[in-house]
Design an enzyme around this catalytic site. Structure first.
Site, PDB file in Angstrom:
ATOM      1  N   HIS A   1       0.711  -1.267   0.147  1.00 36.85           N
ATOM      2  CA  HIS A   1       0.263   0.086   0.134  1.00 36.85           C
ATOM      3  C   HIS A   1       0.828   1.171   0.407  1.00 36.85           C
ATOM      4  CE1 HIS A   1      -4.380   1.335   1.837  1.00 36.85           C
ATOM      5  NE2 HIS A   1      -3.341   2.824   0.640  1.00 36.85           N
TER       6      HIS A   1
ATOM      7  N   GLU B   1      -3.874   0.444  -5.172  1.00 34.60           N
ATOM      8  CA  GLU B   1      -3.642   1.674  -6.346  1.00 34.60           C
ATOM      9  C   GLU B   1      -2.939   1.646  -7.223  1.00 34.60           C
ATOM     10  OE1 GLU B   1      -5.162   4.678  -3.545  1.00 34.60           O
ATOM     11  OE2 GLU B   1      -6.645   4.247  -3.076  1.00 34.60           O
TER      12      GLU B   1
ATOM     13  N   ASN C   1     -11.285   1.764  -4.724  1.00 37.40           N
ATOM     14  CA  ASN C   1     -10.828   2.513  -3.578  1.00 37.40           C
ATOM     15  C   ASN C   1     -11.768   3.111  -4.576  1.00 37.40           C
ATOM     16  OD1 ASN C   1      -9.668   0.614  -1.976  1.00 37.40           O
ATOM     17  ND2 ASN C   1      -7.555   1.794  -2.084  1.00 37.40           N
TER      18      ASN C   1
ATOM     19  N   TYR D   1     -15.027   6.530  -3.323  1.00 37.22           N
ATOM     20  CA  TYR D   1     -14.771   8.236  -2.484  1.00 37.22           C
ATOM     21  C   TYR D   1     -15.617   8.550  -3.320  1.00 37.22           C
ATOM     22  CZ  TYR D   1     -12.105   6.605   0.779  1.00 37.22           C
ATOM     23  OH  TYR D   1     -10.601   5.864   1.838  1.00 37.22           O
TER      24      TYR D   1
ATOM     25  N   GLU E   1     -12.195   0.556  -0.394  1.00 37.11           N
ATOM     26  CA  GLU E   1     -12.375   1.704   0.057  1.00 37.11           C
ATOM     27  C   GLU E   1     -13.024   2.845   0.396  1.00 37.11           C
ATOM     28  OE1 GLU E   1      -8.862   4.336   0.631  1.00 37.11           O
ATOM     29  OE2 GLU E   1      -7.455   2.534   1.082  1.00 37.11           O
TER      30      GLU E   1
END
Length: 515
Positions: free
Chosen positions: A143, A189, A331, A333, A404
């Protein structure tokens, strides 16, 4: 009011609210769907110089004063010493799975070779503490925190040498921890890793070149290095997946997959140019990682525009990449608006973002951004549903994990703890995930970011993202449950007869009563 009485009152209020408010429940999701929360090694652990760990590229980055608040992760949330306390908090909330990453330089201080026994002991103790509570483990091998020693030796992800070193590191993790890990993610990512670390330079290892970098990068080439870094990440991913499948998977019965950073994209207008620009963003930002993993090669539009800057896969590499996943993690958002910027393709000097030939902005009327920045986005739960449906339609209906998702805002304790905005965001994104499932998406899990407040890669300690507040000004790093932790706990413990989604006003009232 003493703590026990406050807790009893809170539980009573939760049950009363559950009897009166109509909403979705944990029981609305498939039985094999998993809810959890996560952290990552550098952001959570601290203990950066303890028990044999050597620096990662993020240790170097922050000690050069490159974070927005000039902070470091030297102590972070102090998870290296407080993991037992945090495991108990996981039980209190009722999360079903915990997602975390392993520090490569804590396991292999030299990046390869001799294993650090104290690093193994820490993770074994950490894992045992969580597993004994019935919580499943979703573990990320990498990560963003590459060992600095490999960056110094051969340029880290810019060298093909890293493929075998990553495979060696993964082999140790599978061997030592794999019996208790249900899901492995290889690299988190890669798309943001490459853009932040090798194009704009806002992430470690802070490589970029004029005129594209926005930080004081001292070395790098924004026009080629993002492509090279992701290429080597993909090759390393494929090698590790093959290793796991041939050596460990039959006995350990786990799954392994790839992660990417996603955001939904809306064209700024209905013009064909803006619609085509939106598709280029999908191909450049997401297809960059997903097409090789699913189909064995990069998107055609990337190959056409980037040309020789984009490395080629050999036939054997393509075969190894194709289908190198048991699941795909995203991930996610927020969403962004996109407008065409194809005139930039006339320029002879272009970075990755220029090759994408699109501008990203926060609204259809906002000034557009010429550089990709994850902060140039808007909260949009329906965008998550659209993204999940897009993946189903374009990538063969893979099992999907929202690895995420969350909402971060200021770290002032009075607003951070009474975090009604986070409750709203989590509630709406979870609803959107359910709607995607109802439309046929093979979504298998949802993980809130983050379980507790951590060092945030972009904002240091200025952003509060956790379900639990951490007082970073106190050397003891005390944890305090936020309103969102209480809400998430109630949702996770709900069933088909109880209500999982409680109105924000009810939660605020319960929160005040429990103080």
């Amino acid at each position: 009011m003493n703590h026990s009485l406050r807790l009893l009152l809170l539980l009573l209020c939760l049950q009363l609210a559950a009897d009166e408010v109509i909403g979705i429940t944990r029981g609305d999701f498939p039985s094999d769907f998993v809810f959890g929360a996560g952290t990552s090694s550098y952001q959570y652990e601290g203990g950066v110089a303890e028990d044999g760990r050597t620096p990662s590229i993020w240790d170097t980055f922050v000690h050069e004063g490159r974070t927005r608040d000039k902070s470091t992760g030297d102590v972070a949330s102090d998870g290296y010493h407080k993991y037992k306390e945090d495991a108990k908090l996981m039980t209190d909330v009722g999360i079903e799975a915990y997602r975390f990453s392993i520090s490569w330089s804590r396991i292999l201080p030299n990046g390869r070779g001799a294993v650090n026994p104290k690093g193994l002991i820490y993770y074994k103790n950490f894992i045992n503490e969580i597993v004994k509570r019935g919580i499943r483990l979703h573990v990320n091998l990498h990560h963003l925190d590459l060992p600095q020693i490999l960056q110094d030796e051969y340029g880290g992800w810019l060298s093909p040498n890293i493929v075998d070193d990553f495979k060696e590191y993964a082999d140790i993790c599978f061997k030592e921890f794999g019996d208790q890990v249900s899901h492995w993610t290889t690299i988190v990512e890669p798309n943001v890793y490459a853009l932040g670390g090798y194009d704009s330079g806002i992430f470690a290892p802070a490589r970029c070149s004029y005129p594209f970098g926005r930080t004081n990068c001292t070395a790098g080439n924004s026009t080629t290095e993002p492509y090279i870094a992701v290429h080597n990440m993909l090759l390393a991913h494929a090698k590790v997946v093959n290793l796991y499948r041939t050596k460990y998977q039959d006995n350990q019965n786990g799954q392994i997959g790839m992660n990417f950073y996603s955001f939904w994209v809306y064209p700024t207008s209905n013009s064909s140019d803006d619609i085509e620009a939106a598709q280029r963003v999908f191909d450049f930002q997401f297809g960059w990682v997903l097409n090789p993993v699913v189909f064995g090669d990069y998107p055609k539009i990337m190959k056409k525009i980037a040309g020789s800057k984009l490395p080629n896969f050999t036939s054997s590499q393509s075969n190894l990449l194709r289908g190198s996943y048991d699941f795909i993690g995203l991930n996610h958002y927020s969403s962004a608006f996109v407008s065409d910027n194809s005139d930039i393709l006339k320029e002879s000097l272009r970075d990755f973002t220029s090759d994408m030939a699109a501008r990203l902005g926060t609204s259809s009327n906002s000034s557009a951004s010429t550089q990709f920045d994850p902060s140039h986005v808007v909260l949009d739960p329906i965008g998550l549903q659209k993204m999940l449906e897009y993946l189903k339609q374009n990538y063969g209906d893979p099992p999907l994990y929202v690895e995420e998702n969350g909402y971060c805002f200021g770290a002032n304790i009075s607003t951070a703890v009474n975090d009604t905005a986070r409750v709203d965001a989590l509630s709406d994104y979870i609803k959107a995930t359910l709607e995607a499932i109802r439309s046929g998406v093979n979504a298998k899990g949802y993980f809130a970011w983050s379980f507790i407040d951590v060092f945030e890669y972009l904002n240091g300690y200025k952003s509060s993202c956790g379900l639990y507040h951490v007082d970073f000004a106190d050397e003891l790093r005390p944890r305090t449950p936020k309103l969102s932790a209480r809400w998430y706990s109630n949702f996770l413990k709900s069933d088909s007869k109880a209500v999982g989604i409680i109105e924000r006003s009810d939660l605020q009232h319960m929160f005040r009563l429990s103080q």
